[in-house]
Motif scaffolding. Structure first.
Motif, short mmCIF file in Angstrom:
data_model
loop_
_atom_site.label_atom_id
_atom_site.label_comp_id
_atom_site.label_asym_id
_atom_site.label_seq_id
_atom_site.Cartn_x
_atom_site.Cartn_y
_atom_site.Cartn_z
N ARG A 145 1.18 -1.53 -0.46
CA ARG A 145 -0.20 0.02 -0.12
C ARG A 145 0.64 1.61 -0.42
N LEU A 181 -5.42 2.57 -7.60
CA LEU A 181 -4.72 2.52 -6.19
C LEU A 181 -5.86 1.81 -4.57
N TYR A 236 -6.59 3.95 -2.29
CA TYR A 236 -6.44 4.36 -1.76
C TYR A 236 -6.85 6.08 -1.60
#
Length: 186
Positions: free
Chosen positions: A72, A128, A130
């Motif tokens: 991440r 992503l 995120y």
């Protein structure tokens, strides 16, 4: 997790050689002929044209597999754009990098306006899944418009000095561009 194929039907070399050649090409600033020499040093006689075809056939698949395995990203993202000449036309290469210098996403577009910035933000977030805590950009005002519409809860800082991480991420692209210009002139 699916296992890697040991061979590709119709290809003379095993998958490890093909993956290694593609990895060399995309990781380091090497020409196809340089990779041909590296493989020849290891006893593998591979044409640079074969390496080019491997990169076209398997490069995106390999990059997608590597992208899935990466950790991440951190919560501070640096965004920047740089112009490139492709076949004599001007394009902009948009790049997002996290605070550790890991490239999050790259997009080539013809424009450098708010619509292009929004498109880049949406693509970045879709890939992503995120959201960052803070984004750092240079003084381009299109980032502010896109940030207010797409990333409204994210803190936005603009500074050309804080954005060196993204600027340094463009260096390998510039180096490869200069090398290709030298090859065309010679």
């Amino acid at each position: 997790m699916p296992t890697e194929p040991t061979t590709y039907p119709g290809y003379r070399f095993p998958a490890e050689v093909i993956h290694h050649a593609i990895w060399l090409y995309h990781t380091f600033i090497l020409s196809l002929r340089d990779i041909e020499l590296i493989l020849a040093e290891r006893g593998l006689l591979v044409s640079y044209e074969s390496i080019r075809r491997w990169c076209l056939c398997f490069g995106t698949e390999l990059a997608a597999r590597l992208r899935k395995r990466r950790p991440r990203p951190s919560d501070t993202w640096h965004l920047d754009e740089v112009y490139l000449k492709i076949n004599g036309e001007l394009f902009y290469l948009w790049r997002a990098v996290d605070q550790h210098g890991v490239v999050l996403d790259i997009l080539v577009q013809e424009r450098r306006n708010a619509t292009a910035a929004k498109r880049f933000f949406k693509r970045l977030l879709a890939g992503l899944k995120y959201k960052p805590r803070k984004i750092i950009t240079d003084g381009l005002r299109s980032y502010g418009v896109a940030q207010r519409e797409v990333l409204s809860g994210v803190r936005h800082r603009t500074s050309r000095y804080l954005n060196n991480r993204a600027e340094n991420s463009h260096r390998p692209t510039r180096r490869r561009e200069r090398q290709m210009q030298r090859d065309c002139v010679a």
